[in-house]
Design a protein around this motif. Sequence first.
Motif, PDB file in Angstrom:
ATOM      1  N   ALA A  25      -0.862 -37.905 -40.110  1.00 16.02           N
ATOM      2  CA  ALA A  25      -0.756 -36.872 -41.139  1.00 16.02           C
ATOM      3  C   ALA A  25      -2.089 -37.006 -41.849  1.00 16.02           C
ATOM      4  CB  ALA A  25       0.187 -37.164 -41.960  1.00 16.02           C
ATOM      5  N   ASP A  26      -2.424 -35.534 -42.550  1.00 14.54           N
ATOM      6  CA  ASP A  26      -3.546 -35.476 -43.474  1.00 14.54           C
ATOM      7  C   ASP A  26      -3.431 -36.529 -44.367  1.00 14.54           C
ATOM      8  OD1 ASP A  26      -3.949 -33.321 -42.036  1.00 14.54           O
ATOM      9  OD2 ASP A  26      -3.135 -31.888 -43.787  1.00 14.54           O
ATOM     10  N   GLY A  27      -4.862 -37.193 -44.510  1.00 12.09           N
ATOM     11  CA  GLY A  27      -5.016 -38.360 -45.617  1.00 12.09           C
ATOM     12  C   GLY A  27      -4.397 -39.483 -45.110  1.00 12.09           C
ATOM     13  N   GLY A  28      -4.140 -39.605 -43.823  1.00 11.23           N
ATOM     14  CA  GLY A  28      -3.382 -40.767 -43.481  1.00 11.23           C
ATOM     15  C   GLY A  28      -4.492 -41.778 -42.694  1.00 11.23           C
ATOM     16  N   GLY A  29      -4.620 -41.780 -41.485  1.00 15.90           N
ATOM     17  CA  GLY A  29      -5.456 -42.823 -40.689  1.00 15.90           C
ATOM     18  C   GLY A  29      -4.958 -44.088 -40.492  1.00 15.90           C
ATOM     19  N   ASN A  30      -5.641 -45.077 -39.995  1.00 20.45           N
ATOM     20  CA  ASN A  30      -4.966 -46.311 -39.961  1.00 20.45           C
ATOM     21  C   ASN A  30      -4.860 -47.286 -40.979  1.00 20.45           C
ATOM     22  OD1 ASN A  30      -4.712 -46.616 -36.804  1.00 20.45           O
ATOM     23  ND2 ASN A  30      -6.836 -46.007 -37.006  1.00 20.45           N
ATOM     24  N   LEU A  31      -3.768 -47.935 -41.161  1.00 25.59           N
ATOM     25  CA  LEU A  31      -3.340 -48.876 -42.299  1.00 25.59           C
ATOM     26  C   LEU A  31      -2.572 -50.123 -41.750  1.00 25.59           C
ATOM     27  CD1 LEU A  31      -0.014 -48.399 -43.152  1.00 25.59           C
ATOM     28  CD2 LEU A  31      -1.021 -46.048 -43.388  1.00 25.59           C
ATOM     29  N   PRO A  57      -8.898 -58.221 -42.029  1.00 26.63           N
ATOM     30  CA  PRO A  57      -7.580 -57.490 -42.551  1.00 26.63           C
ATOM     31  C   PRO A  57      -7.189 -57.570 -43.748  1.00 26.63           C
ATOM     32  CG  PRO A  57      -7.560 -59.705 -41.470  1.00 26.63           C
ATOM     33  CD  PRO A  57      -9.069 -59.410 -41.493  1.00 26.63           C
ATOM     34  N   ARG A  58      -8.024 -58.227 -44.646  1.00 22.90           N
ATOM     35  CA  ARG A  58      -7.535 -58.236 -45.929  1.00 22.90           C
ATOM     36  C   ARG A  58      -8.150 -57.171 -46.893  1.00 22.90           C
ATOM     37  NH1 ARG A  58      -4.520 -62.928 -46.755  1.00 22.90           N
ATOM     38  NH2 ARG A  58      -4.882 -64.155 -45.144  1.00 22.90           N
ATOM     39  N   THR A  59      -9.310 -56.473 -46.368  1.00 25.37           N
ATOM     40  CA  THR A  59      -9.924 -55.486 -47.090  1.00 25.37           C
ATOM     41  C   THR A  59      -9.915 -54.461 -46.329  1.00 25.37           C
ATOM     42  OG1 THR A  59     -12.128 -55.973 -46.194  1.00 25.37           O
ATOM     43  CG2 THR A  59     -11.603 -56.901 -48.411  1.00 25.37           C
ATOM     44  N   GLY A  60      -9.667 -54.386 -45.025  1.00 20.41           N
ATOM     45  CA  GLY A  60      -9.896 -53.387 -43.913  1.00 20.41           C
ATOM     46  C   GLY A  60     -11.087 -52.773 -43.511  1.00 20.41           C
ATOM     47  N   ILE A  75      -0.045 -53.028 -38.040  1.00 24.96           N
ATOM     48  CA  ILE A  75      -1.271 -52.245 -38.067  1.00 24.96           C
ATOM     49  C   ILE A  75      -0.692 -50.781 -37.562  1.00 24.96           C
ATOM     50  CG2 ILE A  75      -2.326 -52.917 -36.039  1.00 24.96           C
ATOM     51  CD1 ILE A  75      -5.082 -52.313 -37.587  1.00 24.96           C
ATOM     52  N   VAL A  76      -0.769 -49.909 -38.018  1.00 25.50           N
ATOM     53  CA  VAL A  76      -0.290 -48.556 -37.352  1.00 25.50           C
ATOM     54  C   VAL A  76      -1.295 -47.300 -37.876  1.00 25.50           C
ATOM     55  CG1 VAL A  76       1.074 -48.193 -39.575  1.00 25.50           C
ATOM     56  CG2 VAL A  76       1.962 -47.225 -37.370  1.00 25.50           C
ATOM     57  N   LEU A 111      -8.084 -48.803 -43.292  1.00 29.45           N
ATOM     58  CA  LEU A 111      -9.153 -48.975 -42.230  1.00 29.45           C
ATOM     59  C   LEU A 111      -9.979 -47.867 -41.892  1.00 29.45           C
ATOM     60  CD1 LEU A 111      -6.163 -50.963 -40.934  1.00 29.45           C
ATOM     61  CD2 LEU A 111      -8.187 -52.325 -40.619  1.00 29.45           C
ATOM     62  N   PRO A 112     -10.674 -47.288 -42.895  1.00 29.03           N
ATOM     63  CA  PRO A 112     -11.393 -45.956 -42.623  1.00 29.03           C
ATOM     64  C   PRO A 112     -12.369 -46.157 -41.300  1.00 29.03           C
ATOM     65  CG  PRO A 112     -12.012 -46.916 -44.688  1.00 29.03           C
ATOM     66  CD  PRO A 112     -10.829 -47.599 -44.095  1.00 29.03           C
TER      67      PRO A 112
END
Length: 524
Positions: free
Chosen positions: A108-114, A163-166, A103-104, A131-132
């Motif tokens: 950057a623009d349009g990024g966020g946690n993923l 964690p499977r759907t965020g 998880i990180v 993960l909005p």
Amino acid sequence: MTMAQARGTTDGWPDGTFRNPVLPGFHPDPSVCRVGDDYYLVCSSFEYFPGVPIFHSRDLVHWEQIGNVLDRPGQLTLPPSTASSGGVYAPTLRHHDGRFWLIVTNCADGGGNLLVTAEDPAGPWSDPVRLPGVPGIDPDLTWDDEGDCWCTYAGIEQVRIDPRTGRTIGEPRRLWSGAPGAQAPEAPHLYRVGGYWYLLIAEGGTERGHAVSVARATAPGGPYEPCPANPVLTHRGTNRPIQNTGHADLVEAADGSWWLVLLGVRPGGGTPGWHVLGRETFLAPVTWVDGWPVVGGVEPVMAAPPWPARPTPQPPARDDFDAVGLHPRWVSVRSRPAESWSTTERPGWLTLRARGASMDERDVTFLGRRQQHPSCRVRTLVDPAGGRGGLVVRLDERHHHGVEVGDGEARVLVRIGSVLATVATRAVPAGPVRLRVDVLAPAPGDWHPGKEPDVLRFGVESADGTFDVLAELDGRYLSTEVAGGFTGRVIGMYAATGSVHFDWFDYQPEDGDGDPTPRDGGAI
Ligand code: 6LW
């Protein structure tokens, strides 16, 4: 002789010791996990592509890069708006339920946690799950006994996730903010050890005030009881050679001993001290006393772990570009479009095709590797072929020094903030030219208050190895204390106009005594 020293004569640890940092150069925010006898470690990568370098080790000391977790545009987009030291921050790597989970945050623009997963840590890694609902940076992942997954992040806050759907489940809750009044509680990692959940955090900011603190609770959601000995690690206010110690991750070794990986820096020169290699990864032993972790110091030379050394394969000093693909240590800035590089256009050479017209540009075609040693010699054979390009030491768009060729001339270009200057030129014959930079750290004890952290010599090398030094530059302007940000020096090749060809690239570490033999017997 200590037990470790006695062991050192037989198990491969020189003098029963290991050297810190275990991952030198710009390798900050380490996160580590163990699977059996194998350890895996990841770091932040900011504006560089591919992102999140991943390493393997069998002894926690010797690390081999096995890939990059975010290695394709579908996983990592760093648009031109991405500032240097923006982009990819502070991953957490875990192994759970037969898979690796990472998880990180992409700042950057349009990024966020993923979140991405893999069966094989060398890849391929999955497409990202977004993960909005998880705000902030430095996300951590852990699973409780019921199988619920908890994401804890800077603040320090926590929210349950699928964690499977965020998707988040329920509302975020605040867990702890470290010492009263301390800035930047961040970098949380949560572990179940015995009957407690331990929350390890960084506080004080990632500069000289950096520290590691810990709290514990009987459930992941708290309430948390701070360790009476906090901070459990800090070098603030000391004269130790390793500073800014913080942002740690804990791992239990296969033999039941405990270790921390953490970031630190090695400032050089006079006052206030400049660190030029970025934030590096260090290793420290941990013991448990009265149910709390006690860190056994972070020093340049440490007692070897109680198991045999298992050196890992390292890339050779020279990259010949004879293979079609590239070693995972090569990074570009923000993106590496397929049309910007080739190893087949001129077989045996790396061809870089210009986009941005200089190292000042966010879309420059650049391929580099981290400077990992205080002293090193870097050379490349470049054929500008009607274009213009060269060899550069990069901190960011506003701080870089390089030597480039084009139009029958070699020139040394220096960018420091808003100042750009050509500081030296000389004529060169048509065809391939050897460019070289030597980075020289000062000899021990060579100190005065204004002393530079190192010097960089740029120039042209003739076929017999004679080095025509065109410019000798003070290294402080390529340090984090001058440039700001979270990264470190990256040295590489670029194309400013046209298609520029590179036959090979050498990175040769040098010991402080001028001996070019790398300390790990050839490993770089
Ligand atoms: C990271 C934060 C930190 O997100 O620096 O040192 C930030 N710690 O935890 C960037 O690396």
